[in-house]
Design a protein around this motif. Structure first.
Motif, mmCIF file in Angstrom:
data_model
loop_
_atom_site.group_PDB
_atom_site.id
_atom_site.type_symbol
_atom_site.label_atom_id
_atom_site.label_comp_id
_atom_site.label_asym_id
_atom_site.label_seq_id
_atom_site.Cartn_x
_atom_site.Cartn_y
_atom_site.Cartn_z
ATOM 1 N N PHE A 1 10.826 -10.432 1.326
ATOM 2 C CA PHE A 1 9.620 -9.831 2.032
ATOM 3 C C PHE A 1 9.758 -8.202 1.480
ATOM 4 O O PHE A 1 8.725 -7.815 0.861
ATOM 5 C CB PHE A 1 9.642 -9.964 3.449
ATOM 6 N N ASN A 2 10.322 -7.774 1.964
ATOM 7 C CA ASN A 2 10.322 -5.878 0.819
ATOM 8 C C ASN A 2 11.221 -6.285 -0.276
ATOM 9 O O ASN A 2 9.980 -5.493 -0.887
ATOM 10 C CB ASN A 2 12.184 -5.727 1.745
ATOM 11 N N VAL A 3 11.340 -6.620 -1.005
ATOM 12 C CA VAL A 3 11.556 -6.944 -2.263
ATOM 13 C C VAL A 3 10.447 -7.683 -3.358
ATOM 14 O O VAL A 3 9.892 -6.794 -4.044
ATOM 15 C CB VAL A 3 13.070 -7.862 -3.065
ATOM 16 N N ILE A 4 9.849 -8.541 -2.611
ATOM 17 C CA ILE A 4 8.825 -9.261 -3.108
ATOM 18 C C ILE A 4 7.734 -8.012 -2.911
ATOM 19 O O ILE A 4 6.602 -7.289 -3.738
ATOM 20 C CB ILE A 4 8.160 -10.438 -2.122
ATOM 21 N N SER A 5 7.353 -6.913 -2.100
ATOM 22 C CA SER A 5 6.527 -5.869 -1.953
ATOM 23 C C SER A 5 6.306 -5.023 -2.855
ATOM 24 O O SER A 5 5.252 -4.432 -2.985
ATOM 25 C CB SER A 5 6.083 -5.759 -0.086
ATOM 26 N N ALA A 6 7.968 -4.079 -2.600
ATOM 27 C CA ALA A 6 8.282 -3.370 -2.896
ATOM 28 C C ALA A 6 7.978 -3.862 -4.748
ATOM 29 O O ALA A 6 7.863 -2.767 -5.595
ATOM 30 C CB ALA A 6 9.267 -2.377 -2.958
ATOM 31 N N THR A 7 7.760 -4.767 -5.405
ATOM 32 C CA THR A 7 8.200 -5.158 -6.699
ATOM 33 C C THR A 7 5.772 -5.028 -7.285
ATOM 34 O O THR A 7 6.354 -4.686 -7.611
ATOM 35 C CB THR A 7 8.815 -6.452 -7.339
ATOM 36 N N ILE A 8 5.619 -5.545 -6.232
ATOM 37 C CA ILE A 8 4.175 -5.639 -5.931
ATOM 38 C C ILE A 8 3.591 -4.319 -5.968
ATOM 39 O O ILE A 8 2.761 -4.093 -7.187
ATOM 40 C CB ILE A 8 3.911 -6.620 -5.118
ATOM 41 N N GLY A 9 3.741 -3.502 -5.557
ATOM 42 C CA GLY A 9 3.319 -2.220 -4.931
ATOM 43 C C GLY A 9 3.533 -1.625 -6.553
ATOM 44 O O GLY A 9 3.000 -0.468 -7.315
ATOM 45 N N VAL B 1 0.512 -1.672 -0.149
ATOM 46 C CA VAL B 1 -0.005 -0.136 0.156
ATOM 47 C C VAL B 1 0.660 1.115 0.112
ATOM 48 O O VAL B 1 0.880 2.170 -0.711
ATOM 49 C CB VAL B 1 -1.049 0.213 1.259
ATOM 50 N N ILE B 2 1.559 1.130 0.607
ATOM 51 C CA ILE B 2 2.693 2.625 0.609
ATOM 52 C C ILE B 2 3.171 2.217 -0.111
ATOM 53 O O ILE B 2 3.547 3.646 -0.865
ATOM 54 C CB ILE B 2 4.423 1.869 1.542
ATOM 55 N N VAL B 3 3.665 2.069 -1.488
ATOM 56 C CA VAL B 3 5.056 2.097 -2.575
ATOM 57 C C VAL B 3 3.266 2.309 -3.393
ATOM 58 O O VAL B 3 3.803 3.410 -4.690
ATOM 59 C CB VAL B 3 5.292 0.825 -2.989
ATOM 60 N N PHE C 1 9.126 6.101 -7.106
ATOM 61 C CA PHE C 1 7.773 6.822 -8.089
ATOM 62 C C PHE C 1 7.956 7.028 -9.265
ATOM 63 O O PHE C 1 7.555 6.333 -10.590
ATOM 64 C CB PHE C 1 7.140 7.992 -6.876
ATOM 65 N N VAL C 2 8.957 7.967 -9.519
ATOM 66 C CA VAL C 2 9.665 8.421 -10.363
ATOM 67 C C VAL C 2 10.314 6.931 -11.668
ATOM 68 O O VAL C 2 9.370 6.559 -13.137
ATOM 69 C CB VAL C 2 11.000 8.926 -10.837
ATOM 70 N N ALA C 3 10.717 5.761 -11.081
ATOM 71 C CA ALA C 3 10.908 5.060 -11.448
ATOM 72 C C ALA C 3 10.134 3.978 -12.556
ATOM 73 O O ALA C 3 9.937 3.124 -12.598
ATOM 74 C CB ALA C 3 12.292 4.091 -10.939
ATOM 75 N N ASN C 4 8.676 4.305 -11.044
ATOM 76 C CA ASN C 4 7.261 3.049 -11.398
ATOM 77 C C ASN C 4 6.662 4.037 -12.434
ATOM 78 O O ASN C 4 6.589 3.176 -13.480
ATOM 79 C CB ASN C 4 6.802 3.219 -10.219
ATOM 80 N N LEU C 5 6.122 5.328 -12.225
ATOM 81 C CA LEU C 5 5.770 6.393 -13.457
ATOM 82 C C LEU C 5 6.088 5.896 -14.496
ATOM 83 O O LEU C 5 5.964 5.938 -15.841
ATOM 84 C CB LEU C 5 5.161 7.228 -12.898
ATOM 85 N N LEU C 6 7.482 6.543 -14.693
ATOM 86 C CA LEU C 6 8.295 6.671 -16.509
ATOM 87 C C LEU C 6 8.110 5.391 -17.103
ATOM 88 O O LEU C 6 7.433 5.847 -18.152
ATOM 89 C CB LEU C 6 9.667 7.357 -16.082
ATOM 90 N N PRO C 7 8.493 4.489 -17.429
ATOM 91 C CA PRO C 7 8.385 3.000 -17.866
ATOM 92 C C PRO C 7 6.936 3.081 -18.202
ATOM 93 O O PRO C 7 6.355 2.948 -19.400
ATOM 94 C CB PRO C 7 8.762 1.998 -16.835
ATOM 95 N N ALA C 8 5.803 3.957 -17.664
ATOM 96 C CA ALA C 8 4.880 3.529 -18.110
ATOM 97 C C ALA C 8 4.137 4.390 -19.002
ATOM 98 O O ALA C 8 3.579 3.559 -20.035
ATOM 99 C CB ALA C 8 3.157 3.102 -16.768
ATOM 100 N N LEU C 9 4.704 5.631 -19.048
ATOM 101 C CA LEU C 9 4.713 6.402 -19.469
ATOM 102 C C LEU C 9 4.999 5.940 -20.803
ATOM 103 O O LEU C 9 4.761 6.862 -21.591
ATOM 104 C CB LEU C 9 4.607 7.842 -19.674
ATOM 105 N N LEU D 1 0.678 0.045 -13.460
ATOM 106 C CA LEU D 1 -0.694 -0.875 -14.511
ATOM 107 C C LEU D 1 -1.505 0.238 -13.815
ATOM 108 O O LEU D 1 -2.459 0.717 -15.142
ATOM 109 C CB LEU D 1 -1.149 -2.389 -13.761
ATOM 110 N N ALA D 2 -1.220 1.344 -12.904
ATOM 111 C CA ALA D 2 -2.189 2.235 -12.692
ATOM 112 C C ALA D 2 -2.253 3.607 -13.972
ATOM 113 O O ALA D 2 -3.056 3.707 -14.544
ATOM 114 C CB ALA D 2 -2.472 2.914 -11.287
ATOM 115 N N ALA D 3 -0.457 3.641 -14.114
ATOM 116 C CA ALA D 3 -0.530 5.305 -15.307
ATOM 117 C C ALA D 3 -0.439 4.241 -16.435
ATOM 118 O O ALA D 3 -0.913 5.378 -17.156
ATOM 119 C CB ALA D 3 0.914 4.858 -14.326
ATOM 120 N N ARG D 4 -0.729 3.607 -16.504
ATOM 121 C CA ARG D 4 -0.382 2.884 -17.709
ATOM 122 C C ARG D 4 -2.010 2.490 -18.724
ATOM 123 O O ARG D 4 -1.810 3.193 -19.713
ATOM 124 C CB ARG D 4 -0.133 1.037 -17.884
#
Length: 257
Positions: A105-113, A77-79, A167-175, A119-122
């Motif tokens: 646990f950290n890697v799996i959670s961050a990756t899912i987030g 949720v945080i991610v 968050f930039v590394a999450n959004l930019l590839p989707a865009l 996907l939301a941005a895509r």
């Protein structure tokens, strides 16, 4: 005759509803992120972890799997909503579960987030921008081609370079329309070095609290830590440099011929 010529698309609002619906996930993410940044900034802190560490450890001893599920759910949720406290969550993973399990646990959670916000941005802005990039020409077309030729390397660099916000590394590839499967595995692989560092800090956070101090997150910038990470950045960038050099050599040969 007028009834026969009308079509379902004649309603001016018919075409706008799907477009609005497509943007709803990203709008929801942005709204929750804004509210969470204001409402939760005083709760997702090391002080909260310090005040509740005994209760958390007692719960872990009684219901390990339950705490794992709760921890990973909160981390995701945080991610997804870019809430404050991602670093605190990573440190908490090390504090509660140790270096090996905490890192997993950290890697799996961050990756899912990250996948969630991707996907939301895509579905929203990403779909629009991808369509425009596909139809564009000139420099935009060249940039698109360069990204596709070096997609894996660029995605890994976005994860490995500490200066790039998560968050930039999450959004930019989707865009820009990268492949989801490439985004997913490069995210999981690329965040491992940083996850190990933050989880490692969490392993010793109990003694830090006992001294009345806060965890020192500046450890990430110590030469013996940042050095290997920058080395991985260079390795990820090498294929891009090699392709660029080969392209220049081929261009010169074509001119000479």
């Amino acid at each position: 005759m007028s009834d026969m010529t009308e079509t379902p698309n004649s309603d001016p609002q018919a075409g706008s509803k799907p477009g609005l619906a497509r943007h709803l996930p990203l709008i929801a993410v942005a709204a929750v992120a804004l509210i969470g940044a204001v409402a939760l900034k005083d709760y997702l802190t090391f002080d909260t972890l310090r005040d509740n560490r005994e209760a958390l450890m007692a719960f872990r001893d009684q219901n390990y799997l339950g705490l794992v599920a709760l921890f990973m759910g909160l981390y995701i949720v945080i991610v997804v909503f870019s809430l404050p406290g991602a670093a605190v969550a990573s440190v908490t993973g090390g504090f509660l579960f140790g270096l090996a399990a905490g890192t997993v646990f950290n890697v799996i959670s961050a990756t899912i987030g990250a996948a969630g916000i991707f996907l939301a941005a895509r579905m929203g802005l990403g779909a629009m921008l991808t369509a425009r990039i596909e139809a564009a020409e000139g420099r935009v077309q060249m940039l698109k081609q360069a990204l596709r030729e070096n997609e894996i390397e660029v995605l890994l660099l976005l994860r490995l370079v500490p200066a790039v916000p998560f968050f930039v590394a999450n959004l930019l590839p989707a865009l820009v329309g990268v492949k989801f499967r490439n985004f997913l595995w490069t995210t999981a692989a690329g965040i491992i070095p940083g996850a190990i560092v933050f989880t490692w800090i969490g392993v010793g956070v109990g003694s830090v609290f006992d001294r009345g101090e806060d965890p020192d997150l500046s450890l990430l910038w110590e030469p013996h830590v940042i050095g290997p990470i920058l080395g991985l950045c260079v390795l990820a960038a090498m294929p891009i440099l090699v392709k660029a050099v080969r392209g220049n050599i081929r261009g010169r040969k074509n001119k000479d011929s």
